[in-house]
Enzyme design. Sequence first.
Site, mmCIF file in Angstrom:
data_model
loop_
_atom_site.group_PDB
_atom_site.id
_atom_site.type_symbol
_atom_site.label_atom_id
_atom_site.label_comp_id
_atom_site.label_asym_id
_atom_site.label_seq_id
_atom_site.Cartn_x
_atom_site.Cartn_y
_atom_site.Cartn_z
ATOM 1 N N GLU A 110 -3.099 -7.920 -5.212
ATOM 2 C CA GLU A 110 -4.486 -8.316 -5.443
ATOM 3 C C GLU A 110 -4.570 -9.756 -5.942
ATOM 4 O O GLU A 110 -5.497 -10.476 -5.591
ATOM 5 C CB GLU A 110 -5.168 -7.352 -6.427
ATOM 6 C CG GLU A 110 -5.481 -5.990 -5.826
ATOM 7 C CD GLU A 110 -6.451 -6.051 -4.640
ATOM 8 O OE1 GLU A 110 -7.215 -7.022 -4.539
ATOM 9 O OE2 GLU A 110 -6.417 -5.133 -3.807
ATOM 10 N N LEU A 121 1.229 -21.194 -1.091
ATOM 11 C CA LEU A 121 0.212 -20.132 -1.095
ATOM 12 C C LEU A 121 -1.121 -20.623 -1.656
ATOM 13 O O LEU A 121 -2.165 -20.032 -1.392
ATOM 14 C CB LEU A 121 0.731 -18.934 -1.905
ATOM 15 C CG LEU A 121 0.056 -17.587 -1.693
ATOM 16 C CD1 LEU A 121 0.078 -17.163 -0.230
ATOM 17 C CD2 LEU A 121 0.737 -16.502 -2.528
ATOM 18 N N ASP A 136 -15.022 -7.237 -3.001
ATOM 19 C CA ASP A 136 -14.553 -8.538 -2.513
ATOM 20 C C ASP A 136 -15.440 -8.961 -1.337
ATOM 21 O O ASP A 136 -16.458 -8.321 -1.058
ATOM 22 C CB ASP A 136 -13.063 -8.462 -2.123
ATOM 23 C CG ASP A 136 -12.826 -7.583 -0.902
ATOM 24 O OD1 ASP A 136 -13.790 -6.964 -0.385
ATOM 25 O OD2 ASP A 136 -11.669 -7.512 -0.433
ATOM 26 N N TYR A 179 -13.204 -8.272 -10.486
ATOM 27 C CA TYR A 179 -12.848 -7.724 -9.179
ATOM 28 C C TYR A 179 -11.428 -7.141 -9.202
ATOM 29 O O TYR A 179 -11.205 -5.990 -8.820
ATOM 30 C CB TYR A 179 -12.960 -8.786 -8.066
ATOM 31 C CG TYR A 179 -12.237 -8.297 -6.841
ATOM 32 C CD1 TYR A 179 -12.810 -7.322 -6.047
ATOM 33 C CD2 TYR A 179 -10.935 -8.706 -6.553
ATOM 34 C CE1 TYR A 179 -12.123 -6.768 -4.972
ATOM 35 C CE2 TYR A 179 -10.229 -8.164 -5.492
ATOM 36 C CZ TYR A 179 -10.828 -7.198 -4.705
ATOM 37 O OH TYR A 179 -10.127 -6.650 -3.670
ATOM 38 N N CYS A 184 -16.181 -4.347 10.569
ATOM 39 C CA CYS A 184 -17.419 -5.013 10.128
ATOM 40 C C CYS A 184 -17.102 -6.475 9.811
ATOM 41 O O CYS A 184 -17.220 -6.932 8.680
ATOM 42 C CB CYS A 184 -18.001 -4.285 8.912
ATOM 43 S SG CYS A 184 -19.695 -4.763 8.550
ATOM 44 N N THR A 198 -6.808 -15.749 -0.333
ATOM 45 C CA THR A 198 -5.727 -15.849 0.642
ATOM 46 C C THR A 198 -5.830 -14.694 1.625
ATOM 47 O O THR A 198 -6.158 -13.576 1.232
ATOM 48 C CB THR A 198 -4.362 -15.790 -0.088
ATOM 49 O OG1 THR A 198 -4.295 -16.877 -0.995
ATOM 50 C CG2 THR A 198 -3.197 -15.906 0.875
ATOM 51 N N TYR A 205 -3.883 -22.323 -4.731
ATOM 52 C CA TYR A 205 -4.539 -21.866 -5.973
ATOM 53 C C TYR A 205 -3.473 -21.509 -7.019
ATOM 54 O O TYR A 205 -3.275 -20.340 -7.375
ATOM 55 C CB TYR A 205 -5.467 -20.677 -5.688
ATOM 56 C CG TYR A 205 -6.631 -21.073 -4.820
ATOM 57 C CD1 TYR A 205 -7.780 -21.638 -5.381
ATOM 58 C CD2 TYR A 205 -6.583 -20.934 -3.443
ATOM 59 C CE1 TYR A 205 -8.850 -22.026 -4.586
ATOM 60 C CE2 TYR A 205 -7.637 -21.324 -2.639
ATOM 61 C CZ TYR A 205 -8.768 -21.868 -3.219
ATOM 62 O OH TYR A 205 -9.805 -22.258 -2.429
ATOM 63 N N ARG A 264 0.835 -1.193 0.000
ATOM 64 C CA ARG A 264 0.000 0.000 0.000
ATOM 65 C C ARG A 264 0.874 1.249 0.000
ATOM 66 O O ARG A 264 1.816 1.357 0.792
ATOM 67 C CB ARG A 264 -0.887 -0.039 1.249
ATOM 68 C CG ARG A 264 -1.988 0.948 1.247
ATOM 69 C CD ARG A 264 -2.912 0.703 2.429
ATOM 70 N NE ARG A 264 -3.998 -0.204 2.106
ATOM 71 C CZ ARG A 264 -4.963 -0.533 2.960
ATOM 72 N NH1 ARG A 264 -4.945 -0.044 4.179
ATOM 73 N NH2 ARG A 264 -5.924 -1.342 2.590
ATOM 74 N N CYS A 306 -19.903 -2.597 15.825
ATOM 75 C CA CYS A 306 -20.682 -1.433 15.386
ATOM 76 C C CYS A 306 -20.401 -0.170 16.209
ATOM 77 O O CYS A 306 -20.336 0.924 15.633
ATOM 78 C CB CYS A 306 -22.170 -1.767 15.378
ATOM 79 S SG CYS A 306 -22.574 -3.122 14.253
HETATM 80 FE FE1 SF4 Z 1 -20.904 -3.133 9.788
HETATM 81 FE FE2 SF4 Z 1 -21.928 -2.430 12.145
HETATM 82 FE FE3 SF4 Z 1 -20.609 -0.683 10.667
HETATM 83 FE FE4 SF4 Z 1 -23.002 -1.521 9.931
HETATM 84 S S1 SF4 Z 1 -22.517 -0.343 11.760
HETATM 85 S S2 SF4 Z 1 -21.235 -1.281 8.598
HETATM 86 S S3 SF4 Z 1 -22.909 -3.637 10.573
HETATM 87 S S4 SF4 Z 1 -19.769 -2.515 11.621
#
Ligand code: SF4
Length: 380
Positions: free
Chosen positions: A50, A93, A151, A133, A203, A56, A95, A34, A210
Amino acid sequence: MGNRFDDQAGVDAAAAATDLLAWYDRARRTLPWRARPGERPDPYRVWLSEVMLQQTTVAAAIPYFDRFVARWPDVMALAAAPLDDILKAWAGLGYYARARNLHACARHVAGEFGGAFPAAAEALAALPGIGPYTAAAVAAIAFGAQAVPVDGNVERVVARLWAIGDELPRARPAIRARAGAFLPCARPGDLAQALMDLGATVCTPRRPDCPACPLRAACAAHARGIAAGLPRRAPRSARPVRRAAAFWAEREDGAVLVRRRPPRGLLGGMTEFPSSEWREGAFPAGPAAAPLPARWRRLPGVVRHVFSHFALELEIWRAEVGTPPPPSGTRFVAAQALAGEALPGVMRKVAAHARAGAPADRLSRRPSRRAPAGAGGRSA
Ligand code: SF4
């Protein structure tokens, strides 16, 4: 490009992108491929990463990436390398079609484009091993194209943000359409990486964090208390199990019999220990498919390995074979050289298993021999 304000789910995509980019500027992961803030991304490093990250994890890809760029610092160097060297460097690795396509793509970019990757997603998608992708990811991250690569991480974030309740894979068109609502964006490369980072670190599949999420206020799944259940997936059908006998023929000097797999197909071009055909059903009776006559003995236990479409169980047969000539299509490899062969993960498991079953006199004669690094490693 989708509707930027989705009335039904109440998601303002432009505002969400702004919040996400502000979070990314604070919380972005540092990854070897990056570009740092203010740096120009290197398309070669973006593309290489990528391809490695298809199927992986980041943690597994990092040491391979570091070794590849140290040895082949640009696409011209990679294009000039023999395929065998690339397969050996890729060993473990998984595939392996990716490694063959990597080489083909490098040659194409070197030969047709003078070593410069094309910038448009459509042109990238025409290169070997680059699907929609990867094309979108390279176009957005390396060239700032208006694209959102979707992805697994991005899929999860988008499905939750818009509370898309359809099962995968049926939900994918809707998810892609919603992801497009983030565009146009002033920083599409950062947006793509922000979505990836959010999916990987906040997430997450089972327990999304959250309270720490920059999209919390906009997230429809969070508001409805259904985040952890999205995206919904159809129950997986059980993988078929193939079985075979694998043969470890060890010469008096410790060299082991190997052969090369056909260039195309599963583990194409990789090194393997001879085995019977991998097929569903019972194990073959006795060492009927052994590569040479010897006093074969079956080692206790079974080597198991999971591929994407089937599981494999291998009985391991071992023989100490004197100094016979290698049968056609096979060769002996010195024990010390085995770790440098293009051995896929399943064959590393076989090596570890066979070595653990060496007779006591062989173990005591060669105490320094060990299974190659990564034995028992990833699915191929
Ligand atoms: Fe994901 Fe929760 Fe953020 Fe919604 S609020 S995008 S469910 S981490």
